[in-house]
Motif scaffolding. Structure first.
Motif, mmCIF file in Angstrom:
data_model
loop_
_atom_site.group_PDB
_atom_site.id
_atom_site.type_symbol
_atom_site.label_atom_id
_atom_site.label_comp_id
_atom_site.label_asym_id
_atom_site.label_seq_id
_atom_site.Cartn_x
_atom_site.Cartn_y
_atom_site.Cartn_z
ATOM 1 N N GLN A 145 35.277 4.678 -29.878
ATOM 2 C CA GLN A 145 36.185 4.761 -28.728
ATOM 3 C C GLN A 145 35.482 4.337 -27.450
ATOM 4 O OE1 GLN A 145 37.988 8.624 -28.162
ATOM 5 N NE2 GLN A 145 38.589 8.156 -26.066
ATOM 6 N N LYS A 146 34.262 4.813 -27.237
ATOM 7 C CA LYS A 146 33.526 4.483 -26.011
ATOM 8 C C LYS A 146 33.115 3.017 -25.978
ATOM 9 C CE LYS A 146 33.980 8.558 -24.379
ATOM 10 N NZ LYS A 146 35.021 8.774 -23.325
ATOM 11 N N CYS A 177 28.840 9.865 -25.271
ATOM 12 C CA CYS A 177 29.257 10.794 -26.329
ATOM 13 C C CYS A 177 28.373 12.041 -26.335
ATOM 14 C CB CYS A 177 29.165 10.112 -27.692
ATOM 15 S SG CYS A 177 30.399 8.827 -27.947
ATOM 16 N N CYS A 213 33.978 8.993 -31.568
ATOM 17 C CA CYS A 213 33.639 8.908 -30.145
ATOM 18 C C CYS A 213 32.903 7.601 -29.858
ATOM 19 C CB CYS A 213 32.774 10.101 -29.733
ATOM 20 S SG CYS A 213 32.238 10.034 -28.002
#
Length: 367
Positions: A327-328, A316, A324
């Motif tokens: 999501q990662k 990120c 982020c």
């Protein structure tokens, strides 16, 4: 001269590197009380990974800071700690909490603030719901653990089965897992006994199991009351087969057992001594370098969680945004060689369960 001096100050200020931000994560764990061994081990494993991340330069120069508070495995304290993390500290995420009753108590706060709740040390199904998109579970759930135990231990349909449960959300969650797994075999417990959280007063519950002639006891609790139950039973000449889930703190339980006790358990990471795994070898390498703590499955799980978080944060841009980060996390396919496949229906990345035998000598493979 005054204007020249001002210009020089501006030039120097613009040439100086910007201060890297600190990424703060809030962690509420039991560091004192009857579950302190679990909290300390999980925290130590997490810190092992985060210290290594910071040693290697952090997240694009930003250091990760763990704000750690003791909750004694008491939900009221967990709520107080969490409010401070969210409102006063404005942490990026709540990370590596310990326990089902503590997690259940802060669920309203999590829903209200939509604060990411990352890798809690619990397998409770009540936290594994599709709508809880702000939660990320690393470990397999109690449903997977209980199913594995019942499948292995219950070979005879006439076996007398009993439950000895911590009387709270933790006990209720694991109880549902055991009942579902037993129902598939057409079996019901002949006794369900309960004891209070953070208490070692379990004689009444064990006496119920003895009176009913229970041959197989599925236990739910932390290492101290479970060891008390086993020891009390042995003092009465009662030595059934016991089985429990990973939350118990298996290394701590092992230290309190007698050589004749029969205890099986499930773990959600490999044995901390199983060097076939790169994950385990890295854990051991850093343990030797950074700490004198004993190896443990709880510590290894904490190290896995910390390494996973480090992997996701590095992907990120600064300043790291919650969206982020989540999501990662969900895009990660492994931690070293420990495979992950995120299931959005359970908000869970791993389904792996390992069966072991817990003895007075440690944790051994079930053969």
């Amino acid at each position: 001269m005054s204007s020249i001096r001002s210009m020089l100050l501006l030039v120097c200020a613009s040439a100086a590197p910007a201060q890297a931000e600190t990424i703060q994560l809030g962690m509420s764990v039991p560091l004192t009380g009857n579950a302190s061994g679990i909290g300390q081990s999980y925290k130590n494993g997490v810190e092992l990974a985060i210290n290594q991340l910071n040693k290697e330069g952090g997240v694009q120069g930003a250091k990760v800071q763990l704000l750690v508070k003791d909750d004694q495995y008491e939900p009221e304290l967990t709520v107080l700690n969490t409010r401070q993390f969210i409102i006063e500290n404005n942490v990026l995420a709540l990370f590596a909490y310990v326990g089902t009753p503590t997690s259940a108590a802060i669920l309203p706060l999590l829903k209200h603030y939509q604060t990411p709740y990352i890798t809690p040390f619990t397998g409770a199904s009540l936290l594994r719901q599709p709508e809880h998109s702000f939660i990320y579970h690393l470990r397999a759930g109690y449903d997977e653990e209980t199913q594995s135990q019942v499948d292995y231990l219950l070979q005879k349909p006439d076996t007398k089965v009993g439950l000895l449960l911590q009387a709270d959300e933790f006990g209720a969650s694991v109880e549902q897992g055991y009942l579902k797994a037993l129902q598939l075999k057409g079996i019901s417990p002949v006794v369900t006994a309960r004891f209070q959280r953070n208490s070692t007063e379990i004689e009444a519950g064990v006496s119920e199991l003895i009176k009913a002639g229970v041959e197989l006891v599925f236990m739910v609790g932390t290492y101290k009351p479970l060891a008390e139950a086993i020891n009390f039973g042995r003092s009465k000449g009662y030595q059934p087969q016991y089985s429990t889930v990973s939350f118990a703190g298996l290394q701590q339980l092992s230290a309190l057992l007698h050589k004749d006790d029969k205890v099986m358990a499930t773990m959600v990471v490999p044995k901390p001594t199983d060097t076939k795994w790169l994950l385990v070898r890295e854990y051991q390498r850093l343990m030797i370098q950074q700490t004198t703590d004993p190896l443990s499955d709880v510590g290894l799980e904490g190290f896995t969680a910390g390494t996973l978080v480090a992997q996701a944060l590095k992907l990120c841009p600064l300043p790291v945004k919650r969206l982020c980060f989540l999501q990662k996390l969900r895009e990660q396919s492994s931690v070293f060689d420990f495979p992950l496949l995120f299931d959005p229906n359970k908000q869970q990345a791993s389904q792996q369960v390992f069966r072991v035998r817990v003895t007075d000598r440690g944790v051994e493979d079930v053969r």
